[in-house]
Design an enzyme around this catalytic site. Structure first.
Site, PDB file in Angstrom:
ATOM      1  N   GLN A 104       0.715  -1.123   0.047  1.00 14.91           N
ATOM      2  CA  GLN A 104      -0.116   0.107   0.136  1.00 14.91           C
ATOM      3  C   GLN A 104       0.837   1.308   0.303  1.00 14.91           C
ATOM      4  O   GLN A 104       1.749   1.240   1.007  1.00 14.91           O
ATOM      5  CB  GLN A 104      -1.006  -0.017   1.444  1.00 14.91           C
ATOM      6  N   CYS A 133      -6.745   7.459   4.628  1.00 11.36           N
ATOM      7  CA  CYS A 133      -6.244   7.946   6.199  1.00 11.36           C
ATOM      8  C   CYS A 133      -6.323   9.312   6.478  1.00 11.36           C
ATOM      9  O   CYS A 133      -6.333  10.126   5.624  1.00 11.36           O
ATOM     10  CB  CYS A 133      -4.819   7.667   5.791  1.00 11.36           C
ATOM     11  N   LYS A 175      -8.253   1.943  -1.456  1.00 10.23           N
ATOM     12  CA  LYS A 175      -8.931   1.766  -0.093  1.00 10.23           C
ATOM     13  C   LYS A 175      -9.329   3.286   0.367  1.00 10.23           C
ATOM     14  O   LYS A 175      -8.844   4.083   0.433  1.00 10.23           O
ATOM     15  CB  LYS A 175      -7.867   1.437   0.796  1.00 10.23           C
ATOM     16  N   HIS A 203     -13.682   1.476   3.635  1.00 17.08           N
ATOM     17  CA  HIS A 203     -13.879   1.428   5.088  1.00 17.08           C
ATOM     18  C   HIS A 203     -15.304   2.313   5.346  1.00 17.08           C
ATOM     19  O   HIS A 203     -15.020   3.775   4.944  1.00 17.08           O
ATOM     20  CB  HIS A 203     -12.787   2.266   5.961  1.00 17.08           C
ATOM     21  N   ASN A 233     -14.757  -2.921   5.047  1.00 17.80           N
ATOM     22  CA  ASN A 233     -14.013  -2.854   6.124  1.00 17.80           C
ATOM     23  C   ASN A 233     -14.671  -2.037   7.420  1.00 17.80           C
ATOM     24  O   ASN A 233     -15.411  -1.075   6.998  1.00 17.80           O
ATOM     25  CB  ASN A 233     -12.624  -2.160   5.566  1.00 17.80           C
ATOM     26  N   GLY A 234     -14.263  -2.400   8.437  1.00 15.90           N
ATOM     27  CA  GLY A 234     -14.552  -1.715   9.754  1.00 15.90           C
ATOM     28  C   GLY A 234     -15.418  -2.494  10.783  1.00 15.90           C
ATOM     29  O   GLY A 234     -16.436  -3.262  10.472  1.00 15.90           O
ATOM     30  N   ALA A 257      -8.509  -5.141  10.564  1.00 14.86           N
ATOM     31  CA  ALA A 257      -7.390  -4.428  11.234  1.00 14.86           C
ATOM     32  C   ALA A 257      -7.172  -4.920  12.730  1.00 14.86           C
ATOM     33  O   ALA A 257      -6.403  -5.971  12.861  1.00 14.86           O
ATOM     34  CB  ALA A 257      -7.261  -3.120  10.837  1.00 14.86           C
ATOM     35  N   ARG A 258      -7.813  -4.383  13.556  1.00 14.75           N
ATOM     36  CA  ARG A 258      -7.788  -4.427  14.908  1.00 14.75           C
ATOM     37  C   ARG A 258      -8.303  -5.715  15.422  1.00 14.75           C
ATOM     38  O   ARG A 258      -7.632  -6.440  16.216  1.00 14.75           O
ATOM     39  CB  ARG A 258      -8.577  -3.165  15.674  1.00 14.75           C
TER      40      ARG A 258
END
Ligand code: FMN
Length: 335
Positions: A104, A133, A175, A203, A233-234, A257-258
């Protein structure tokens, strides 16, 4: 350049003369591991998200052992990567087993991104453009989520990578975050599709939202508006969440991710990190020579749900790899 260059030892950094040869040759092996093929399998594609400081080679190796189909590197600033040998050496490490892999980039100029893509194309399966971001420094530099307001710039970046990387199976994805006015997001996605984007990860929050609920309904609308695969995503923390989001959005893939930091075995259906996975992390991290901070941070994330407050008080202040290994041996019987 041939597959030979993938035969460097585990964790090796690619020599700079390999980077600088630029364009890669297309080989049948590339086709076999094309990430685009993953989306054609009909199964939901399970993806480890780009995570600065965390989605590095050692962690990617771990999640791949637990049913992760596709991994992203942390975000790399394309301009630094193209300009600086040091940035290339510190930011990008891979090995033979590290596929399929998406690198990325944070970028705002099409030619710079295309140069960066050509450099990594012999060693990765695609690149992704960070258009999500929300951090102030990134937005101020013209990177990340501010790109959702520049659909033509995104189109140009996708086109230039497509035109300049010779391997036709090399993917170019984006993304994004969503706009308050969803029609603008749909327009962005359709423009990216027209430019030849391989898939779009959404996201489901806007650039101002942090902990607000994810707008899965928006991801569903985006999915219905384009023909390329869409990745949701999320806020997915378990395999059940993955199945729910898949059902609500109709997305072709899920990116986590998390949830994976907390439980790298999540895609294999584990409710919490199994001890076997912690042992795997210790083995992989030690093999890769992972710096202590990274080694320890991952363990703190992974063990968060399975350790008491009292245990955390002791474990979280350990200050060397050997102290951590001793602790795990004495308290969990790990090797
Ligand atoms: C530690 C950390 C680092 C991240 N780094 C990146 C990054 O490099 N690029 C990116 O696009 N998103 C990055 N993100 C955002 C995630 O990829 C993801 O979009 C976000 O965390 C929501 O997904 P989640 O609910 O599964 O965590 C990062 C998130 C975390 C927690």
């Amino acid at each position: 350049m041939t597959e030979m260059s993938l035969e460097l030892p585990e964790g090796a950094i690619w020599p700079d003369n390999i980077y600088m040869t630029g364009k890669s040759e297309y080989t049948p092996q590339h086709q076999l591991r094309s990430p685009v093929n993953l989306f054609q399998s009909g199964n939901i594609v399970k993806i480890c998200a780009p995570m600065v400081r965390y989605s590095k080679l050692a962690f990617r190796t771990l999640v791949r052992k637990y049913n992760c189909d596709l991994c992203y590197t942390p975000m790399i600033i394309a301009a630094d990567f193209v300009r600086s040998v040091k940035a290339r050496h510190s930011e990008f490490t891979t090995n033979q087993g590290d596929h399929p892999l998406i690198v990325q980039f944070a970028a705002k100029e099409a030619q710079v991104l295309a140069d960066a893509a050509c450099i990594v194309s012999p060693f990765a399966d695609g690149i992704d453009i960070n258009c999500g971001c929300p951090q102030r420094w990134a937005m101020a530099e013209g990177y990340g989520a501010c790109l959702i307001n520049r659909p033509e710039a995104v189109q140009e970046m996708v086109k230039q990578v497509r035109n300049q990387v010779e391997n036709p199976m090399f993917s170019v994805s984006v993304k994004i975050r969503i706009h308050n006015d969803l029609q603008r997001t749909v327009d962005l996605c359709q423009k990216a599709e027209a430019a030849g984007v391989s898939w779009i990860t959404v996201h489901g929050r806007n650039a101002e939202e942090r902990h607000q609920p994810v707008h899965y309904d928006a991801i569903k609308i985006i999915k219905q508006s384009v023909s390329v695969p869409v990745v949701a995503n999320g806020d997915m923390k378990s395999f059940k969440d993955v199945e729910n989001v898949h059902q609500i959005t109709g997305a072709d893939g899920v990116m986590v991710a998390r949830g994976l930091l907390a439980n790298p075995a999540m895609f294999a259906g584990y409710e919490e990190t199994p001890l076997k996975c912690i042992q795997d992390w210790v083995n992989i991290a030690l093999e890769h020579g992972t710096p202590f901070m990274c080694f320890h941070h991952h363990l703190m994330y992974m063990m968060e749900r399975i350790t008491s407050k009292q245990e955390k008080k002791i474990f979280n202040v350990l200050s060397s790899t050997s102290a951590v290994v001793d602790y795990l041996r004495e308290n969990y019987g790990l090797q």
